[in-house]
Each structure stands twice: as structure tokens, then as C-alpha cells.
Scaffold this motif. Structure first.
Motif, PDB file in Angstrom:
ATOM      1  N   GLN A 500       0.761  -1.271   0.018  1.00 46.77           N
ATOM      2  CA  GLN A 500       0.057  -0.035   0.007  1.00 46.77           C
ATOM      3  C   GLN A 500       0.767   1.290  -0.010  1.00 46.77           C
ATOM      4  O   GLN A 500       1.587   1.260   0.726  1.00 46.77           O
ATOM      5  N   SER A 537      -6.715  -1.793  -6.118  1.00 47.63           N
ATOM      6  CA  SER A 537      -7.700  -1.055  -5.976  1.00 47.63           C
ATOM      7  C   SER A 537      -6.870   0.413  -5.509  1.00 47.63           C
ATOM      8  O   SER A 537      -5.988   0.524  -5.220  1.00 47.63           O
ATOM      9  N   ASN A 539      -8.338   3.636  -3.449  1.00 44.25           N
ATOM     10  CA  ASN A 539      -9.257   3.871  -2.164  1.00 44.25           C
ATOM     11  C   ASN A 539      -9.248   5.201  -2.000  1.00 44.25           C
ATOM     12  O   ASN A 539      -7.966   5.915  -1.947  1.00 44.25           O
ATOM     13  N   THR A 554     -15.614   5.560   3.071  1.00 44.75           N
ATOM     14  CA  THR A 554     -14.332   4.782   2.119  1.00 44.75           C
ATOM     15  C   THR A 554     -15.016   4.510   1.114  1.00 44.75           C
ATOM     16  O   THR A 554     -16.057   3.821   0.828  1.00 44.75           O
ATOM     17  N   GLU A 556     -13.738   2.388  -2.635  1.00 40.70           N
ATOM     18  CA  GLU A 556     -12.784   1.567  -3.542  1.00 40.70           C
ATOM     19  C   GLU A 556     -13.066   0.959  -4.602  1.00 40.70           C
ATOM     20  O   GLU A 556     -14.245   0.668  -4.764  1.00 40.70           O
ATOM     21  N   SER A 598     -20.218  -4.290  -1.491  1.00 37.87           N
ATOM     22  CA  SER A 598     -19.229  -4.616  -2.406  1.00 37.87           C
ATOM     23  C   SER A 598     -19.691  -5.554  -3.451  1.00 37.87           C
ATOM     24  O   SER A 598     -20.619  -6.332  -2.940  1.00 37.87           O
TER      25      SER A 598
END
Length: 1004
Positions: A500, A537, A539, A554, A556, A598
Motif C-alpha cells: 500500500q 484498487s 481507495n 470509504t 474502493e 461490495s
């Protein structure tokens, strides 16, 4: 009438047009802006367009209440001349936001208008608020409410909505307040207190004023809370122990099961100094098969001090992270750390939930250089079931700090099994330097390494930097371990590999934005895989706190590959959205709601979309009763390696100080399950008590009553002793419990007294406390007496005295009784005034060696009695050495027979010179521009001090010693209390510092 007006306008129009061409103004800025209360300058040019000299008088039209700062002198302009002018105006401190026109007029001597122009001034918004305390209770009794009142005023120039945020208290009438500019409103806060206070404590509380997310003003206050009942006498040092009994019930597979479980737990020190610590646990019977609330039976005993650690029983044993990171079982552990840094240890354990190992043991030898640096060598041996040969491991472990802000943990290991050897190593690093923060660990174990891990390489690392106050960046990477020999009782977690990169930005005071790119892969570790996927992804997360509301959003978006599906069908664009919302109703009640959606194709499941929603509530219903509730509709399948609550309710009630009851219920899907949630219920009773080990306190009690001069009780007077505080009740009574025998100083707070009131005993007063006895100290509040006066030099000697030291200043006078003593000096004009005196018999003394040399004093001491509330004003005439001293009372004076203050001293038989005083030594503890009141906190309990006025300063001294060595010993004692003190020498009523005096004597 209308025709006449039109005709007049047409006749004057040429004149108006002509007049408008005489002058021309040009403002540098056609629009200006200013804040209220400040001066705004408007520069402009004036141009004469005519061929004649123009004499013009400026006049300015400004809004009402505005102030014209600029003078208005007339100006003369030659043909085609241009002049620079500045118009300065001041807007009132509180004036509404908006745009206002300002007009500039120029007129001729006959009043005719030569020119007119205008400019707009914009008044900017000013956001200002003040909150001032109006009233808050100085003290309350335990169980009562603390109610404090504040005045909130909008000192800005626009209508504003303010939010009142509190800490450790609540607003009585709503948190939101709308105020016009200049408007004010009272705000009341309430704070309940517990009835269970056994000592007086200070309760602090804070009130803040917010506009939006910005804190404009904050005020902190406190109130003293006194116990409403006396503390029960406990003279013993006790070891804390907790006993609990639980009823457990579960509805599993439509079958109801229940059982009981009991626990005895103790943890604390065996001595007052805390050097010896003991911990034990006894819990049974075993209920691991009773689902979520089932607990295994556990028994152990642990002891440790500064040099020794001993343990026997069941727990999670750890040798080193590589050899045996965590192994639950029955065993013993001992470790000795000698004062020279040498460390020795031994461990033995028989695993309970890992059947492949029969037993294992370890020995350790090490050296601790200090708290941050050590090195240890371990030898570990394991016996596997069904095998005769034992596994042998050697491991070197070191923890060190190479430089400030950096810690390193290093381990090197080698293992042997069946004549095969292999190696392993690990390193852990944490470092903070400049704007960077670095942390990480790396494990590498060989294929044949017989430790806790084998054939594994895994790591985690993070580096972050705070580039500015608002902006930060970070990089993160992790790969989980493989082939770990974990206890099967705890089940294993999935393998995860993730990377990340992110940056976070502080948008506002309580708003944050985080953007990150992520790649993560997760794989089920169990033999029948439920998931194995990889997602790449982008984000974004935004979080904000607004008043009592906090939320986090949040999002994504990316691509997910599901490795459990066939190629060509296993990739899809994936999206995820999550929201978390919480609201604090007040300091006792809290609500939270959350949800996510999701479509990420992660699992072997026909349903690829997942919607999760839930909420939780938390409430402190009373000081002794609280409740928590949680519910959600679904769960993430890849969390199936852990228990997942769909509903939970907890109720906790405390009573009788040491007793509590807890009710808990769960609706849970357990580890490795996908469906079939179970309902579990438990009820637990808990009792905390202390086992007396040693009587450590020999205690007495101090109590008394405070009354006024009429004998009536006085409520609300503070009494202080050591670090304790008491307050008199409605009967005037106060009490201190559990006071160590000996002599203590007790003080009465006189801040609530009238200016002329005083206690009838010394304040502070010494109190003798005896074991198992009550020391009574009753106090009466009286009107204090005053003694003041003035020294006057005999006028017949004034002319001659001009050439001598004939000032009535710095004459030392003293007054003393059995209870108090004061010594002061006169002012420049000869006046003096003692502090308030307790009524009674006094001795008044004048120090002869402080009288001016041209005057004499034959009788220096006089006795008299002062009554309550009486004021005596003396005029003391000092005669020359040829005359007598005369005392003249200037007020009412009650004198004893034979000791009046109007005296005629007998003429001396022989003229004698003034005796020289000194030398003697003393310690100066302070100097102030004003006289300190008696018992001021500066003196820190010292009673025997005297004051002398020198160089317009009131200087305070302690002690009068003929020997320097005695003064030095007193100096050593006093320097523990006072910061700036030094030894001085009094010689012939002059004061010298010790080095100065020694130099004078050396020169002589």
C-alpha cells in the motif's frame, strides 16, 4: 406644481453640468474592505478641470455610528492641478456585515455643490465569542450535582449559531445557541457526582464554544467534592482478590445446554513498597465445548520481584519468537536477574492443545547492560510424540538501541533434528528520526529448521513521513508467515500479502482525507479453501468530526481475480463502499451505525454482492449501571477463522462498592462455520475483597467544630491537613480519619471570613495525634484587634537633627502574646500597623538600637490588653536625649494599672551611648514590594519569621543565631522549602550578605 419642478430642473441643468466639470475625483479603489474596530483608509485624487482657481470644502457622508478620522480642511486647486487626499474612517467594533456607501462632497464658499462622488466600503465578518464564568460551586458533597453557570456573548458582527461542547459534564438546556451580534445568553452545565467518594477530590470540567468545527473559546473549572460519609477505618495493607461465579447457557442445534463456572483471581503486591508481586488464578470446571462463552479450566501461581520471576501452572509460554513463539500448556518457568546484569532462566511445558509435541524445555543465559540493551543465549529441546530423538535448538537474541529513537531486536538460531541442521533468523526495527517513522520485521526460516516456523519467509514494513503539518505520506508492505505450528485450539488465520502507498491530508481542524493505492492477496489456510483472491484498487477515505457527530466514508474501485474460479471467469471490476457514523448524545450515551456494500468476487459463492449493516448503542444509565448493545445483519466470509457476533447485549451493575453483576448474551457464528448461528447467555456475579497482610497504619482522628463569636456553627469553612481537605457541615463539624500519629500542621482557610475576622487559635496550628484517639480542635471565629501608630520626633530638635540621622523610618517594633508574635519596621513617615491580632494580653516592644541617634528611649516594653474588635492608634513622641519620651494614645485604650502608655521616663543618671547590637546571623527567605499576610502560602508552614523594610522592600528573615555554623545548619533545612535564600549578618542594625560582611571584617 409638477410643471414648475420640471422647469426649475431644466433651468439649473446647465449649471449642474458646468459644476460637475469643475472638479473630478478618482478613487484608487472603487471598493474597500475593513474589519470592525479598525481604521480604513480611502486614498483618492482631486483634479481641477477648470481654468480658474478653485477653493473647495470637502464634506463626507458616512453611515451612522461610523467615526471620521480625517480632518476636513479646505483645499485650493490651481487650474489643471491634481492633489492626493486620504479619507480615513473607523467602523465601530460591533457593526453588521455588508457593503456601505461613503460619499465625498466638495462645495464652494457659497455652498454650491462642485462635485459629488462615492465609494463602497465592505465590512468584513468578525467571528468572536467570549464565555465567562458567572458562578460555580466551590465545593459539593458526594452525591450532589455540580451546577456551574456561564455567560456566552457573541462579540462578532453577525448572527451566529454556536455549539457548546463539554468534557466531563453536560449542558442543561441544549448544546446549540443562536445569538445575534452583541447578544448574550446564560449557559448552565451539570455534573453529577458519585456517592461512593471516600476522600475529597477535585472534579475538573471543561466547556468549549464551537462554530462549525473550530473551537473559538475554552474554559476549564473545578469544584471540590467532599465525601458525604466518613471513611471506615482500615489499618491494614491488603492483597486484592476477585471471586466470580458464572452461569453459562447455549442453544446449540436446537438443544439447550447450561453449566456453572467459578474463578478466583488475585493480583497485587505483598508489601507496601511494591517490591514483591504475586498473581494466581484458579478457574474451573472446563467448558471449552460450550461455544463462545465456554472457558477452559486454568490454574497457575506467579511470583516476581526485582531479581526473580517464578511461575507454575497453565499459560501461553514463550521461549523466543523463532524457537517457540506461543505454546499453551502446563509448565514451570523461572528467571533470575542478578544486580550485576547476569540473567539465568529455565522453562518446561507440556502442550495442551498441540498433540504432536509431548514436552519441551529451555534454558537461558544472558546479560542485561541496561533497560534498553541486552543479549541472551537460549537452548531449547523438544520431544515429539512417537519419536525418541529430541529436537535441539540454539538461539542468540539481542535487544539494543544503537542511537536515540531507534530500537533493534535481533535473533539468530540453529536447529538440529535427525542429524539434519538448518538455520533461521529474524530482525525487528523501529526508528524515529526527523520527519520519518520507520518500522518493520523480517523472518527467514530454513526448510529443515525445527522451530515454531519452518520453510518460511515473511515480513512487514512501514515508512511514513510528515511532510508538513497537514500532509503525510507512507509506504506499507506485508507478507504473513507460513507453516506455523500453531495451537489448533486457536485455529489459524488466512495468509495475506499486501502492499500500500498512501498520503493523508488534514483538511480542517477535525477533518482528514486519505488516498491510497493497494494490492492485497488473501488465501484460506485450511485444507478446504473458502477463498483465494487478489485485488488491486484505488481507495479514498474521508473522516470528519462535527460537534457531537463523527463520520467516516470509504470508497474502493479496482480489479479482483478469484483464483478458485476458472480462467476467463475469475476477473471482474470490483467496487466497495463503507460508511461509519457515530453520534454522542452526551457524555453518557453514544450511538453508532455502520454499513458496507461490495461486489468483489472473493469467494466460492453464487452471491457476489455483499451488503452489511449494523448499529451499536452504549449508555451509562447511572453511575453504577451501564448497557451496551450491538447488532448487524451479515459478515465477511473471509473472517470465518474467527467468531462473528451478529447480536450482543451487555448489562453491568455495580453495588455495595465491591460487588457487581453482569449479564451477557450473544448471537454468534463460530470459527470455521458459515451458517447456524448460536445463542449464548451468561450471568456473572463478582466480588472484590482484600486479604489483610500486615497492619501498616497506626492512626488517630482529628475532629472539631468551627463557630462564630456568638457560638453558632459556621458551614463551608475549608480545613487542610497534609494532602487532605475537609469542610465544615451545617453543624460546623469537620473530621480527618486515618491520620498517622505525630505532630501535624492544620490550617483554616480564611478566604471566606470577613476582612476583620480571625481565628482564636494560631493558623496554622500544631496538632498532636495519638494512636486510636480523637484529637479535638475547636475553632472560634472572632473579630480581630488592631494595633497601629506613628513615631513623631520632638520638634525642638528638628533643626539640629537635619544634619543627623533623624528619620522615624525603620524603627523596629514588636508585639507578642502566648499565641502570636510580629516584628515589623516603621514606614518613611514613622507609621506602623500590625496584622490582625487575636484578643488577649500583649507585650509591645520598641527596639532601642533602631531609634535615631539624636533621640532616646528609656522604657522599651509595655503590657496591655486588646479586646475583640478593638482598634488602638498610638502616637509615640520621641524626645531628644535631653527630654523624656511621651506616649499619647490616639484612640480608645484599655490599659492595665501601672503599665499605661502615657509615660514619663526618669532622666538618666549618666549619659550613655547607644549600645551596639550584633553581630548575629539570620537567613533571608524573600523580599516583596508589599507586606505578605500572616500564614501566606509562601512561608510554607514556617511560623517564626520576622519582617524588616529595607529599600522599599519587605524582607523576611528566619532565625537569630550567634554562631555561623548554626545558621548554616538552618540554611540547609530551609533550602528544601525556599528557592532563593541566603545567610545575612545583622550588625549595628545594618544588614550585610555573608560574603560582604566577611570582606568588611577582612579589610578591618
Amino acid at each position: 406644481m409638477g410643471k414648475k419642478l420640471v422647469s426649475l430642473f431644466l433651468l439649473t441643468l446647465p449649471l449642474q453640468l458646468f459644476s460637475q466639470q469643475y472638479l473630478q475625483t478618482t478613487f484608487i479603489k472603487k471598493q474597500a474592505a475593513t474589519e470592525p474596530g479598525k481604521v480604513c483608509n480611502l486614498p483618492f485624487f482631486v483634479h481641477n478641470n477648470s481654468t480658474q482657481i478653485v477653493h473647495a470644502q470637502p464634506e463626507y457622508d458616512i453611515p451612522d455610528e461610523w467615526k471620521l478620522v480625517t480632518a476636513q480642511p479646505a483645499i485650493d486647486l490651481k487650474p489643471s492641478e491634481k492633489k492626493f487626499q486620504v479619507l480615513s474612517i473607523q467602523v465601530p467594533a460591533v457593526f453588521a456585515v455588508g457593503e456601505y456607501p461613503v460619499f465625498v462632497n466638495f462645495t464652494a464658499d457659497d455652498g454650491a455643490l462642485l462635485h459629488r462622488d462615492s465609494v463602497f466600503v465592505k465590512v468584513l465578518e468578525v467571528e468572536k465569542v467570549s464565555i465567562q464564568k458567572l458562578e460555580n460551586p466551590e465545593y459539593v458533597y458526594a452525591g450532589e450535582e455540580i451546577r456551574a453557570t456561564y455567560i456566552l456573548q457573541n462579540q462578532g458582527n453577525t448572527k451566529k449559531n454556536f455549539f457548546i461542547e463539554t468534557q466531563n459534564c453536560q449542558v442543561a438546556d441544549g448544546e446549540e445557541v443562536m445569538l445575534e451580534a452583541g447578544e448574550s445568553k446564560m449557559v448552565t452545565i451539570v455534573k453529577p457526582t458519585s456517592e461512593d467518594y471516600i476522600n475529597s477530590v477535585r472534579e475538573f470540567y471543561t466547556i468549549r464554544v464551537l462554530a462549525g468545527n473550530r473551537v473559538l473559546e475554552s474554559v476549564n473549572n473545578w469544584s471540590q467534592v467532599f465525601p458525604s460519609k466518613n471513611l471506615k477505618k482500615d489499618l491494614y495493607f491488603r492483597f486484592p482478590v476477585t471471586f466470580s461465579g458464572s452461569y453459562l447457557a447455549v442453544n446449540k442445534d436446537d438443544q439447550f445446554e447450561s453449566t456453572y463456572q467459578f474463578q478466583l483471581f488475585g493480583q497485587g503486591t505483598l508489601d507496601v513498597e511494591g517490591k514483591h508481586q504475586l498473581e494466581f488464578m484458579a478457574r474451573g470446571p472446563n467448558n471449552t465445548d460450550l461455544s463462545y462463552l465456554g472457558l477452559y479450566d486454568q490454574y497457575y501461581l506467579s511470583y516476581q520481584n526485582q531479581n526473580v520471576i517464578l511461575f507454575g501452572g497453565q499459560k501461553n509460554f514463550m521461549f523466543t519468537p523463532l524457537t517457540e513463539s506461543s505454546r499453551y500448556g502446563l509448565g514451570v518457568e523461572s528467571k533470575v536477574l542478578l544486580n550485576n546484569g547476569l540473567a539465568l532462566g529455565f522453562l518446561y511445558v507440556e502442550p495442551r492443545f498441540y498433540e504432536e509435541i509431548k514436552n519441551e524445555m529451555a534454558g537461558v543465559l544472558g546479560y542485561h547492560f541496561n533497560s534498553e540493551n541486552k543479549a541472551e543465549l537460549y537452548y531449547v529441546s523438544k520431544q515429539f510424540e512417537g519419536l525418541n530423538e529430541r529436537t535441539q535448538l540454539f538461539s542468540f537474541l539481542s535487544e539494543f538501541s544503537p542511537f536515540k529513537g531507534t530500537d533493534v531486536d535481533l535473533e539468530l538460531s540453529r536447529g538440529y533434528f535427525n542429524d539434519v541442521a538448518d538455520n533461521a533468523y529474524r530482525i525487528n526495527l523501529n526508528s524515529r528520526f526527523s520527519i520519518f517513522n520507520l518500522s518493520g520485521n523480517y523472518y527467514n526460516t530454513g526448510k529443515n529448521y525445527p522451530g515454531y516456523y519452518n520453510n518460511s519467509k515473511f515480513y512487514s514494513g512501514n515508512i511514513s513521513a510528515r511532510l508538513t503539518e497537514k500532509l503525510g505520506v507512507s509506504l506499507y508492505g506485508r507478507r504473513d508467515f507460513m507453516n506455523a505450528q500453531l495451537d489448533t485450539f486457536f485455529v489459524t488465520a488466512p495468509i495475506t500479502e499486501s502492499y500500500q502507498a498512501s498520503f493523508d491530508y488534514k483538511v480542517g481542524l477535525q477533518s482528514h482525507l486519505k488516498v491510497f493505492l493497494r494490492q492485497y492477496e488473501r488465501k484460506d489456510r485450511l485444507s478446504y479453501n473458502k477463498f483465494h483472491y487478489k485485488t488491486r484498487s484505488a481507495n479514498m477515505r474521508f473522516s470528519q468530526r462535527w460537534k457531537r457527530f463523527h463520520y467516516s466514508l470509504t470508497g474502493e474501485a479496482g480489479k479482483t481475480t478469484n483464483f478458485l474460479l476458472d480462467p476467463g471467469e475469475n476477473e471482474q471490476n470490483s467496487f466497495r463502499g463503507m460508511g461509519d457514523f457515530s453520534y454522542s448524545i452526551n457524555s453518557r450515551h453514544y450511538i453508532r451505525a455502520f454499513g458496507s456494500w461490495s461486489n468483489i468476487n472473493e469467494f466460492v459463492s453464487g452471491k457476489q454482492q455483499n451488503v452489511t449493516a449494523g448499529m451499536s448503542l452504549s449508555s451509562q444509565i447511572t453511575d453504577n449501571f451501564n448497557a451496551n448493545f450491538f447488532i448487524q445483519n451479515a459478515y465477511d466470509i473471509d473472517d470465518y477463522y474467527k467468531n462473528r457476533n451478529l447480536m450482543q447485549l451487555n448489562l453491568n451493575y455495580n453495588f455495595l462498592k465491591n460487588h457487581s453483576i453482569s449479564l451477557r448474551s450473544f448471537y454468534t457464528i463460530f470459527k470455521t462455520e458459515l451458517e447456524e448461528a448460536e445463542f449464548t447467555l451468561s450471568a456473572t456475579y463478582e466480588y472484590k475483597f482484600g486479604v489483610p497482610l500486615k497492619q501498616v497504619v497506626e492512626a488517630g482522628i482529628i475532629s472539631g467544630k468551627i463557630t462564630n463569636r456568638d457560638g453558632l456553627p459556621v458551614e463551608g469553612v475549608w480545613v487542610r491537613l497534609l494532602n487532605k481537605t475537609a469542610v465544615t457541615d451545617k453543624n460546623g463539624d469537620y473530621q480527618f480519619d486515618l491520620i498517622q500519629p505525630g505532630t501535624h500542621l492544620m490550617s483554616i482557610d480564611e478566604s471566606s471570613f470577613e476582612l476583620d475576622e480571625i481565628t482564636n487559635i494560631p493558623n496554622p496550628v500544631e496538632v498532636n495525634v495519638f494512636e486510636d484517639q480523637v484529637s479535638k480542635v475547636d475553632v472560634r471565629i472572632l473579630k480581630g484587634a488592631e494595633l497601629k501608630g506613628k513615631f513623631v520626633l520632638e520638634e525642638a530638635k528638628l533643626k539640629a537633627a537635619e544634619q543627623e540621622d533623624a528619620s522615624p523610618a525603620n524603627i523596629i517594633v514588636e508585639i507578642r502574646s502566648e499565641l502570636e508574635e510580629y516584628r515589623i519596621t516603621t514606614e518613611k513617615d514613622g507609621t506602623f500597623a500590625f496584622p490582625l491580632l487575636k484578643p488577649g494580653k500583649f507585650t509591645f516592644k520598641i527596639y532601642a538600637n533602631s531609634i535615631p541617634k539624636a533621640y532616646k528611649l528609656e522604657q522599651s516594653e509595655h503590657e496591655y490588653t486588646l479586646n475583640e474588635g478593638e482598634t488602638i492608634d498610638l502616637e509615640i513622641v520621641l524626645p531628644t536625649k535631653k527630654n523624656n519620651i511621651i506616649f499619647k494614645p490616639a484612640g480608645n485604650l484599655n490599659l492595665k494599672s501601672g503599665s499605661g502608655l502615657t509615660l514619663t521616663a526618669k532622666p538618666p543618671k549618666k549619659k550613655e551611648s547607644q549600645p551596639k547590637t550584633g553581630p548575629y546571623y539570620s537567613i533571608q527567605i524573600g523580599a516583596f514590594s508589599r507586606m505578605l499576610p500572616e500564614g501566606d502560602s509562601f512561608f510554607k508552614g514556617e511560623q517564626f519569621y520576622f519582617e524588616k523594610q529595607i529599600d522599599n522592600l519587605h524582607k523576611y528573615y528566619i532565625g537569630r543565631f550567634s554562631e555561623l555554623q548554626t545558621a548554616k545548619e538552618e540554611y540547609k533545612r530551609l533550602r528544601l522549602k525556599f528557592n532563593r535564600l541566603f545567610i545575612v549578618v545583622f550588625d549595628d542594625d545594618k544588614v550585610y550578605s555573608l560574603p560582604q560582611y566577611e570582606q568588611i571584617k577582612k579589610d578591618e
